[in-house]
Design an enzyme around this catalytic site. Structure first.
Site, PDB file in Angstrom:
ATOM      1  CG  ASP A  86      -1.688   1.107   1.117  1.00 11.34           C
ATOM      2  OD1 ASP A  86      -2.589   1.157   0.169  1.00 11.34           O
ATOM      3  OD2 ASP A  86      -2.169   1.707   2.191  1.00 11.34           O
TER       4      ASP A  86
ATOM      5  CG  ASP B 243      -2.020   7.378   0.793  1.00  9.05           C
ATOM      6  OD1 ASP B 243      -1.220   8.581   0.925  1.00  9.05           O
ATOM      7  OD2 ASP B 243      -2.760   7.332  -0.073  1.00  9.05           O
TER       8      ASP B 243
END
Length: 259
Positions: free
Chosen positions: A13, A15
């Site tokens: 991922d 963020d």
């Protein structure tokens, strides 16, 4: 439990794992550098459908993080891949930004408000009542309802913002029709990403900061999962979930030596 195979490809991922509010998380640069040097296939994933991979490449580069365009996988790309498989060269009424409209244009979709096959809802900072009203009427008239991701809020420097999942709930309430979400935690996003890499779930790992999206999607896709504590999920919250990641670490810096 049987011993897992060595990790040959990585999905992570963005963020909360690599960056936080526009600032690189310590260790992110070293992790990406190690990945590039290793030659192992990898993807940086995001449920945010606002930006194209080219946009995200430039934004990350300004932060000092080098992620090639082809190594970025967004919920907009996963949505476009799903629609291309389901109904090639179809049509859609889109609420969203360039990341989503570009992905749909690239698969040959016509963007229209005249009897579209789909209403596709993505992320934008300018949700309008007019656009939502049109979406409701088109869905009531028979258009199929698709959303890029179920995230109900998104981050900003001022605090949480209403996101795609919240707007989807409004449209569902008005139409009685629930959308199909293409992004995390749908394992579809992981599987299409793995297919893009030519990788297999048994030898792949997912790194995320959210138990309810990143870790869940990784588990359901059959991957090893690593939860970092630099994002939304706090250590005391992990035990509340009926599933667990393969390993919990403080940050991406703890995984550099695993590559």
């Amino acid at each position: 439990m049987p011993e897992r195979k060595p990790i040959e490809s990585w999905l992570t991922d963005m963020d909360g794992v690599l960056i936080h509010e526009g600032v690189p998380i310590p260790g992110a640069d070293a992790f990406l550098k190690k990945l590039r040097e290793s030659g192992k296939p990898f993807l940086v994933l995001t449920n945010n459908s606002i930006y194209t991979p080219r946009d995200l490449h430039a934004r990350l580069a300004r932060m000092g993080l080098d992620v090639p365009i082809e190594n970025i996988w967004t919920s907009a790309l996963a949505t476009a891949k799903f629609l291309d498989d389901q109904r090639p060269c179809g049509s859609a009424y889109v609420i969203g930004e360039a990341g989503l409209t570009t992905a749909l244009h690239d698969i040959g979709y016509i963007l229209t408000d005249h009897e579209p096959d789909y209403v596709v809802l993505g992320e934008t900072r300018t949700y309008s009542f007019e656009a939502m009203t049109k979406a409701v009427r088109l869905i009531n008239a028979g258009a199929r309802f698709i959303c890029t991701n179920p995230d109900e809020t998104g981050p900003s420097t001022e605090g949480p913002l209403p996101a795609t999942g919240a707007v989807a709930a409004l449209i569902t309430k008005a139409t009685g029709r629930k959308p199909y979400f293409a992004g995390k935690p749908n394992p579809l996003m992981m599987r299409t990403g793995l297919n893009t890499l030519g990788a297999h779930s048994e030898t792949s790992a997912m790194i995320g900061d959210r138990m309810d999206t990143d870790v869940l999607a990784g588990i359901e896709a059959g991957m090893q999962t690593f939860l970092v504590l630099t994002g939304l999920t706090r250590p005391e919250q992990v035990e509340a979930f009926p599933y667990r990641p393969s390993k919990v670490v403080d940050s991406i810096a703890d995984l550099v030596d695993r590559v």
